[in-house]
Design a protein around this motif. Structure first.
Motif, mmCIF file in Angstrom:
data_model
loop_
_atom_site.group_PDB
_atom_site.id
_atom_site.type_symbol
_atom_site.label_atom_id
_atom_site.label_comp_id
_atom_site.label_asym_id
_atom_site.label_seq_id
_atom_site.Cartn_x
_atom_site.Cartn_y
_atom_site.Cartn_z
ATOM 1 N N LYS A 107 0.837 -1.208 0.000
ATOM 2 C CA LYS A 107 0.000 0.000 0.000
ATOM 3 C C LYS A 107 0.866 1.250 0.000
ATOM 4 O O LYS A 107 0.549 2.244 -0.655
ATOM 5 C CB LYS A 107 -0.932 0.005 1.212
ATOM 6 N N ALA A 108 1.977 1.202 0.731
ATOM 7 C CA ALA A 108 2.885 2.352 0.794
ATOM 8 C C ALA A 108 3.503 2.623 -0.579
ATOM 9 O O ALA A 108 3.627 3.786 -0.993
ATOM 10 C CB ALA A 108 3.987 2.095 1.818
ATOM 11 N N ALA A 109 3.854 1.561 -1.316
ATOM 12 C CA ALA A 109 4.451 1.726 -2.643
ATOM 13 C C ALA A 109 3.438 2.316 -3.618
ATOM 14 O O ALA A 109 3.769 3.196 -4.419
ATOM 15 C CB ALA A 109 4.962 0.387 -3.163
ATOM 16 N N VAL A 110 2.186 1.861 -3.538
ATOM 17 C CA VAL A 110 1.124 2.402 -4.398
ATOM 18 C C VAL A 110 0.904 3.878 -4.083
ATOM 19 O O VAL A 110 0.826 4.719 -4.988
ATOM 20 C CB VAL A 110 -0.185 1.597 -4.224
ATOM 21 N N ALA A 111 0.842 4.205 -2.797
ATOM 22 C CA ALA A 111 0.629 5.594 -2.381
ATOM 23 C C ALA A 111 1.783 6.480 -2.847
ATOM 24 O O ALA A 111 1.558 7.603 -3.331
ATOM 25 C CB ALA A 111 0.469 5.668 -0.864
ATOM 26 N N GLU A 112 3.007 5.992 -2.723
ATOM 27 C CA GLU A 112 4.189 6.758 -3.152
ATOM 28 C C GLU A 112 4.156 7.003 -4.661
ATOM 29 O O GLU A 112 4.445 8.102 -5.135
ATOM 30 C CB GLU A 112 5.454 5.994 -2.763
ATOM 31 N N ARG A 113 3.784 5.990 -5.420
ATOM 32 C CA ARG A 113 3.715 6.144 -6.879
ATOM 33 C C ARG A 113 2.665 7.185 -7.258
ATOM 34 O O ARG A 113 2.911 8.062 -8.095
ATOM 35 C CB ARG A 113 3.370 4.796 -7.520
ATOM 36 N N LYS A 166 1.252 12.749 -8.952
ATOM 37 C CA LYS A 166 0.560 14.025 -8.653
ATOM 38 C C LYS A 166 1.554 15.184 -8.699
ATOM 39 O O LYS A 166 1.270 16.236 -9.288
ATOM 40 C CB LYS A 166 -0.117 13.923 -7.271
ATOM 41 N N ARG A 167 2.738 14.982 -8.082
ATOM 42 C CA ARG A 167 3.771 16.038 -8.088
ATOM 43 C C ARG A 167 4.216 16.354 -9.514
ATOM 44 O O ARG A 167 4.357 17.513 -9.890
ATOM 45 C CB ARG A 167 4.976 15.625 -7.241
ATOM 46 N N ARG A 168 4.406 15.308 -10.314
ATOM 47 C CA ARG A 168 4.847 15.501 -11.696
ATOM 48 C C ARG A 168 3.773 16.244 -12.504
ATOM 49 O O ARG A 168 4.075 17.124 -13.311
ATOM 50 C CB ARG A 168 5.141 14.128 -12.327
ATOM 51 N N ALA A 169 2.512 15.904 -12.274
ATOM 52 C CA ALA A 169 1.399 16.566 -12.968
ATOM 53 C C ALA A 169 1.338 18.051 -12.587
ATOM 54 O O ALA A 169 1.096 18.914 -13.436
ATOM 55 C CB ALA A 169 0.086 15.883 -12.627
ATOM 56 N N ASP A 170 1.578 18.334 -11.312
ATOM 57 C CA ASP A 170 1.571 19.738 -10.849
ATOM 58 C C ASP A 170 2.687 20.526 -11.521
ATOM 59 O O ASP A 170 2.494 21.670 -11.949
ATOM 60 C CB ASP A 170 1.723 19.807 -9.332
ATOM 61 N N ILE A 171 3.880 19.924 -11.634
ATOM 62 C CA ILE A 171 5.023 20.593 -12.280
ATOM 63 C C ILE A 171 4.697 20.893 -13.734
ATOM 64 O O ILE A 171 4.917 21.995 -14.240
ATOM 65 C CB ILE A 171 6.295 19.716 -12.188
#
Length: 133
Positions: free
Chosen positions: A108-114, A119-124
């Motif tokens: 779950k942590a790996a999915v959340a991190e991905r 999201k960060r890349r989309a914002d950039i």
């Protein structure tokens, strides 16, 4: 081990080695060729025969014969012993049973991190767009 006392299913032929050589190369047949008929072997059970025909399919002739050669040594006996070792390793590897792969899921942590990285890349990228007025 005396190579001449091997099973009758194995047959050997000798020829002159190819490639560059010295005074010996054109006179002495040191290249060893081992032939083993998988289809006609009395050593194998039907299950083993099927397994070998399947796993060694790209190494077999149309008649179901495995042909291995060795020619790096200077004597027939040394090449014969090396080709027998090569044969032993190949057969042993063909009979190895592979562990079945267990399917795994990302944590779950790996999915959340991905998803967070996406999201960060989309914002950039969205910050690079023109601003509508």
């Amino acid at each position: 081990m005396d190579p001449s006392s091997l099973h009758p299913d194995l047959s050997f032929q000798f020829a002159r080695s190819g490639g560059a050589g010295g005074q010996n190369v054109n006179k002495v047949a040191t290249k060893a060729e081992l032939r083993f008929s998988v289809r006609d072997s009395g050593l194998l059970t039907d299950e083993q025969r099927t397994q070998l025909l399947e796993k060694l399919a790209n190494k077999l002739t149309n008649e179901g014969e495995l042909v291995l050669t060795h020619q790096t040594e200077r004597t027939q006996l040394a090449n014969k012993e090396k080709v027998i070792r090569k044969f032993d390793r190949l057969i042993a590897k063909a009979f190895e049973i592979q562990k079945p792969r267990k399917a795994s899921k990302p944590s779950k942590a790996a999915v959340a991190e991905r998803l967070d990285q996406k999201k960060r890349r989309a914002d950039i990228k969205s910050a690079r767009r023109k601003v509508d007025e």
